[in-house]
Design a protein around this motif. Structure first.
Motif, PDB file in Angstrom:
ATOM      1  N   GLY A   1       8.494  12.190  -1.121  1.00  0.00           N
ATOM      2  CA  GLY A   1       7.366  11.995  -0.369  1.00  0.00           C
ATOM      3  C   GLY A   1       7.349  10.354  -0.191  1.00  0.00           C
ATOM      4  O   GLY A   1       5.983   9.974   0.258  1.00  0.00           O
ATOM      5  N   GLN A   2       8.227   9.517  -0.124  1.00  0.00           N
ATOM      6  CA  GLN A   2       7.866   8.163  -0.019  1.00  0.00           C
ATOM      7  C   GLN A   2       9.075   7.577   1.135  1.00  0.00           C
ATOM      8  O   GLN A   2       9.732   6.551   0.652  1.00  0.00           O
ATOM      9  CB  GLN A   2       8.186   7.397  -1.029  1.00  0.00           C
ATOM     10  CG  GLN A   2       6.756   7.779  -2.100  1.00  0.00           C
ATOM     11  CD  GLN A   2       6.737   6.880  -3.134  1.00  0.00           C
ATOM     12  OE1 GLN A   2       7.691   6.359  -3.945  1.00  0.00           O
ATOM     13  NE2 GLN A   2       5.636   6.224  -3.743  1.00  0.00           N
ATOM     14  N   SER A   3       9.203   8.149   2.140  1.00  0.00           N
ATOM     15  CA  SER A   3      10.242   7.851   2.854  1.00  0.00           C
ATOM     16  C   SER A   3       9.931   6.339   3.433  1.00  0.00           C
ATOM     17  O   SER A   3      10.785   5.378   3.798  1.00  0.00           O
ATOM     18  CB  SER A   3      10.230   8.705   4.491  1.00  0.00           C
ATOM     19  OG  SER A   3      10.571   9.922   4.100  1.00  0.00           O
ATOM     20  N   ASN A   4       8.596   6.119   3.863  1.00  0.00           N
ATOM     21  CA  ASN A   4       8.182   4.540   4.224  1.00  0.00           C
ATOM     22  C   ASN A   4       8.270   3.735   3.216  1.00  0.00           C
ATOM     23  O   ASN A   4       8.749   2.594   3.641  1.00  0.00           O
ATOM     24  CB  ASN A   4       6.771   4.719   4.996  1.00  0.00           C
ATOM     25  CG  ASN A   4       5.815   5.692   3.650  1.00  0.00           C
ATOM     26  OD1 ASN A   4       6.064   5.976   2.422  1.00  0.00           O
ATOM     27  ND2 ASN A   4       4.366   6.032   4.353  1.00  0.00           N
ATOM     28  N   TYR A   5       7.892   4.000   2.086  1.00  0.00           N
ATOM     29  CA  TYR A   5       7.755   3.121   0.891  1.00  0.00           C
ATOM     30  C   TYR A   5       9.215   2.795   0.385  1.00  0.00           C
ATOM     31  O   TYR A   5       9.717   1.603   0.335  1.00  0.00           O
ATOM     32  CB  TYR A   5       6.954   3.734  -0.199  1.00  0.00           C
ATOM     33  CG  TYR A   5       6.966   2.814  -1.585  1.00  0.00           C
ATOM     34  CD1 TYR A   5       6.200   1.548  -1.511  1.00  0.00           C
ATOM     35  CD2 TYR A   5       7.400   3.108  -2.519  1.00  0.00           C
ATOM     36  CE1 TYR A   5       5.943   0.832  -2.572  1.00  0.00           C
ATOM     37  CE2 TYR A   5       7.393   2.418  -3.572  1.00  0.00           C
ATOM     38  CZ  TYR A   5       6.511   1.102  -3.549  1.00  0.00           C
ATOM     39  OH  TYR A   5       6.305   0.465  -5.006  1.00  0.00           O
TER      40      TYR A   5
ATOM     41  N   VAL B   1       2.796   1.323   5.928  1.00  0.00           N
ATOM     42  CA  VAL B   1       3.405   0.722   4.803  1.00  0.00           C
ATOM     43  C   VAL B   1       4.426   0.031   5.033  1.00  0.00           C
ATOM     44  O   VAL B   1       4.490  -1.305   4.414  1.00  0.00           O
ATOM     45  CB  VAL B   1       4.019   1.984   4.049  1.00  0.00           C
ATOM     46  CG1 VAL B   1       4.866   1.662   2.992  1.00  0.00           C
ATOM     47  CG2 VAL B   1       2.994   2.928   3.547  1.00  0.00           C
ATOM     48  N   VAL B   2       5.166   0.030   6.049  1.00  0.00           N
ATOM     49  CA  VAL B   2       6.209  -0.825   6.614  1.00  0.00           C
ATOM     50  C   VAL B   2       5.857  -2.248   7.065  1.00  0.00           C
ATOM     51  O   VAL B   2       6.233  -3.043   6.528  1.00  0.00           O
ATOM     52  CB  VAL B   2       7.126  -0.248   7.621  1.00  0.00           C
ATOM     53  CG1 VAL B   2       8.358  -1.330   8.206  1.00  0.00           C
ATOM     54  CG2 VAL B   2       8.093   0.864   6.980  1.00  0.00           C
TER      55      VAL B   2
ATOM     56  N   ILE C   1       0.913  -1.035  -0.040  1.00  0.00           N
ATOM     57  CA  ILE C   1       0.058  -0.183  -0.152  1.00  0.00           C
ATOM     58  C   ILE C   1       0.933   1.242  -0.056  1.00  0.00           C
ATOM     59  O   ILE C   1       2.111   1.012   0.346  1.00  0.00           O
ATOM     60  CB  ILE C   1      -0.949  -0.120   1.217  1.00  0.00           C
ATOM     61  CG1 ILE C   1      -0.035   0.052   2.723  1.00  0.00           C
ATOM     62  CG2 ILE C   1      -1.933  -1.052   1.432  1.00  0.00           C
ATOM     63  CD1 ILE C   1      -0.851   0.296   3.708  1.00  0.00           C
ATOM     64  N   LEU C   2       0.311   2.352  -0.316  1.00  0.00           N
ATOM     65  CA  LEU C   2       1.190   3.649  -0.038  1.00  0.00           C
ATOM     66  C   LEU C   2       0.370   4.667   0.800  1.00  0.00           C
ATOM     67  O   LEU C   2      -0.782   4.648   0.793  1.00  0.00           O
ATOM     68  CB  LEU C   2       1.054   4.313  -1.791  1.00  0.00           C
ATOM     69  CG  LEU C   2       1.679   3.478  -2.591  1.00  0.00           C
ATOM     70  CD1 LEU C   2       1.602   4.296  -4.039  1.00  0.00           C
ATOM     71  CD2 LEU C   2       3.264   3.390  -2.672  1.00  0.00           C
TER      72      LEU C   2
ATOM     73  N   MET D   1       4.342  13.199   7.213  1.00  0.00           N
ATOM     74  CA  MET D   1       4.261  11.722   7.667  1.00  0.00           C
ATOM     75  C   MET D   1       4.200  11.456   8.912  1.00  0.00           C
ATOM     76  O   MET D   1       4.948  11.734   9.941  1.00  0.00           O
ATOM     77  CB  MET D   1       5.322  10.896   6.866  1.00  0.00           C
ATOM     78  CG  MET D   1       5.035   9.551   6.755  1.00  0.00           C
ATOM     79  SD  MET D   1       6.580   8.790   6.065  1.00  0.00           S
ATOM     80  CE  MET D   1       6.163   9.014   4.319  1.00  0.00           C
ATOM     81  N   THR D   2       3.063  10.839   9.184  1.00  0.00           N
ATOM     82  CA  THR D   2       2.654  10.559  10.568  1.00  0.00           C
ATOM     83  C   THR D   2       3.477   9.038  10.867  1.00  0.00           C
ATOM     84  O   THR D   2       3.672   8.157   9.887  1.00  0.00           O
ATOM     85  CB  THR D   2       1.012  10.279  10.823  1.00  0.00           C
ATOM     86  OG1 THR D   2       0.683   9.219  10.160  1.00  0.00           O
ATOM     87  CG2 THR D   2       0.662  11.465  10.491  1.00  0.00           C
ATOM     88  N   ASP D   3       3.367   8.601  12.292  1.00  0.00           N
ATOM     89  CA  ASP D   3       3.963   7.329  12.556  1.00  0.00           C
ATOM     90  C   ASP D   3       3.037   6.264  11.953  1.00  0.00           C
ATOM     91  O   ASP D   3       3.609   5.480  11.589  1.00  0.00           O
ATOM     92  CB  ASP D   3       3.608   7.168  14.128  1.00  0.00           C
ATOM     93  CG  ASP D   3       4.763   7.936  14.903  1.00  0.00           C
ATOM     94  OD1 ASP D   3       5.642   9.066  14.287  1.00  0.00           O
ATOM     95  OD2 ASP D   3       4.676   8.148  16.073  1.00  0.00           O
ATOM     96  N   GLU D   4       1.860   6.476  11.933  1.00  0.00           N
ATOM     97  CA  GLU D   4       0.738   5.481  11.505  1.00  0.00           C
ATOM     98  C   GLU D   4       1.156   5.330   9.781  1.00  0.00           C
ATOM     99  O   GLU D   4       0.916   4.090   9.385  1.00  0.00           O
ATOM    100  CB  GLU D   4      -0.694   6.035  11.580  1.00  0.00           C
ATOM    101  CG  GLU D   4      -1.810   4.943  11.114  1.00  0.00           C
ATOM    102  CD  GLU D   4      -3.163   5.208  11.210  1.00  0.00           C
ATOM    103  OE1 GLU D   4      -4.074   4.613  11.012  1.00  0.00           O
ATOM    104  OE2 GLU D   4      -3.341   6.431  11.896  1.00  0.00           O
TER     105      GLU D   4
END
Length: 317
Positions: free
Chosen positions: A159-163, A117-118, A100-101, A109-112
């Motif tokens: 914009g995609q630190s998590n991904y 994503v992780v 998911i993105l 970007m929130t913790d959630e």
């Protein structure tokens, strides 16, 4: 068997799980694995979407069942493996595609956003890979694990630190698994797909290619050849090949596929190596680092060439 299933079937008798395979790239992977002879466990969080995916495979003469689960937890991973064994008696192939993105720049970007994503991409790959390998090892199966990476994990994307973290982490895990699983005859590889998706369809740069595909036309050669950007079906052949016995000597690799292009990514290696007797103090770095590293610093992000004039949006001409 229907006409559409009369293909070379190197996966006949094998059973595959494809996570996140209700639609998009995952569905293309599941359909190709079935076309090549595998029975497939389709996975999605939406029961109707998963059922439609199963029906599409069965309509072409393939075999499939659905396991509806949100990938991430150990329980979901166990349900997928048990689903394969219960329906088809065994498991040979795992493709971890679910994702998911939650795109936002770092300060927004929130913790959630990060954890969600992780959890799906990275933890989902971990839990499913662990469960599949436990089965392979216990049953003596020379299985295949194929994890889906992304260009974002290789280069970074705004914009995609998590991904980016999740996708880079997947490739790191694959390299580790290749070492740990080698003695069991199991291979683990990552595939880096570049294809038309709902996400790329919103990017003006890719719009001409996506719109051509939606009209049932061939994508312009600039996209297919120069950018290695194509359809989900262009990636699916690599998934099926890596799942086959024929690919047994390919292990721990990150392989890109898209359009007309196939790429083998290097493992990170130093591009500059220099030595200083006594070590590198602040003063020595200040005096010498530019001499050694200027011109060798690595780029970040992907840089795309300008669109040919005939493909540029009218407002940009």
């Amino acid at each position: 068997m229907s006409e559409s299933m009369h293909h070379h079937q190197p996966l006949a008798g094998k059973v595959a799980i494809v996570t996140g395979s209700g639609q998009g790239l995952g569905l293309a992977y599941a359909q190709e694995l079935a076309r090549r002879g595998a029975a497939v466990v389709v996975n999605d969080v939406n029961e109707d979407v998963a059922a439609a995916a199963v029906a599409s495979i069965e309509a072409s003469g393939g075999r499939a069942v659905a396991v509806v689960a949100a990938v991430g937890s150990s329980e979901a991973a166990s349900a997928l493996v048990q689903g394969a064994v219960s329906a088809f008696g065994r498991l040979d192939i795992l493709v971890t595609n679910a994702g998911i993105l939650r795109d936002k720049s770092l300060l927004k970007m929130t913790d959630e956003d990060f954890d969600t994503v992780v959890n799906v991409h990275l933890r989902g790959t971990f839990t499913c890979g662990r469960e599949a390998f436990a089965y392979f090892k216990e049953q003596g199966v020379a299985g295949r694990i194929i994890a889906i990476g992304s260009p974002t994990g290789q280069y970074g994307t705004f914009g995609q630190s998590n991904y980016a973290a999740a996708k880079a982490g997947i490739v790191g895990m694959i390299r580790t698994w290749a070492i740990e699983m080698k003695r069991s005859g199991v291979t683990a590889n990552a595939v880096i797909p570049v294809a038309a998706t709902a996400m790329t369809g919103t990017v003006p740069y890719f719009r001409p290619a996506v719109e051509a595909h939606e009209r049932g036309e061939a994508m312009p050669a600039f996209y297919r050849h120069d950018l290695g950007f194509g359809t989900a079906a262009d990636v699916a052949g690599l998934i099926a090949y890596l799942a086959s016995d024929e690919a047994g000597k390919i292990n721990g690799q990150a392989i890109g596929a898209g359009g007309d292009r196939l790429q083998l990514f290097s493992h990170p290696r130093p591009v500059v190596t220099v030595y200083a007797e006594g070590g590198w103090s602040y003063e020595r770095l200040s005096a010498e680092i530019h001499e050694h590293m200027d011109g060798q610093l690595q780029s970040v992000g992907e840089v795309f060439p300008p669109l040919p004039a005939e493909l540029s949006p009218i407002e940009a001409r």
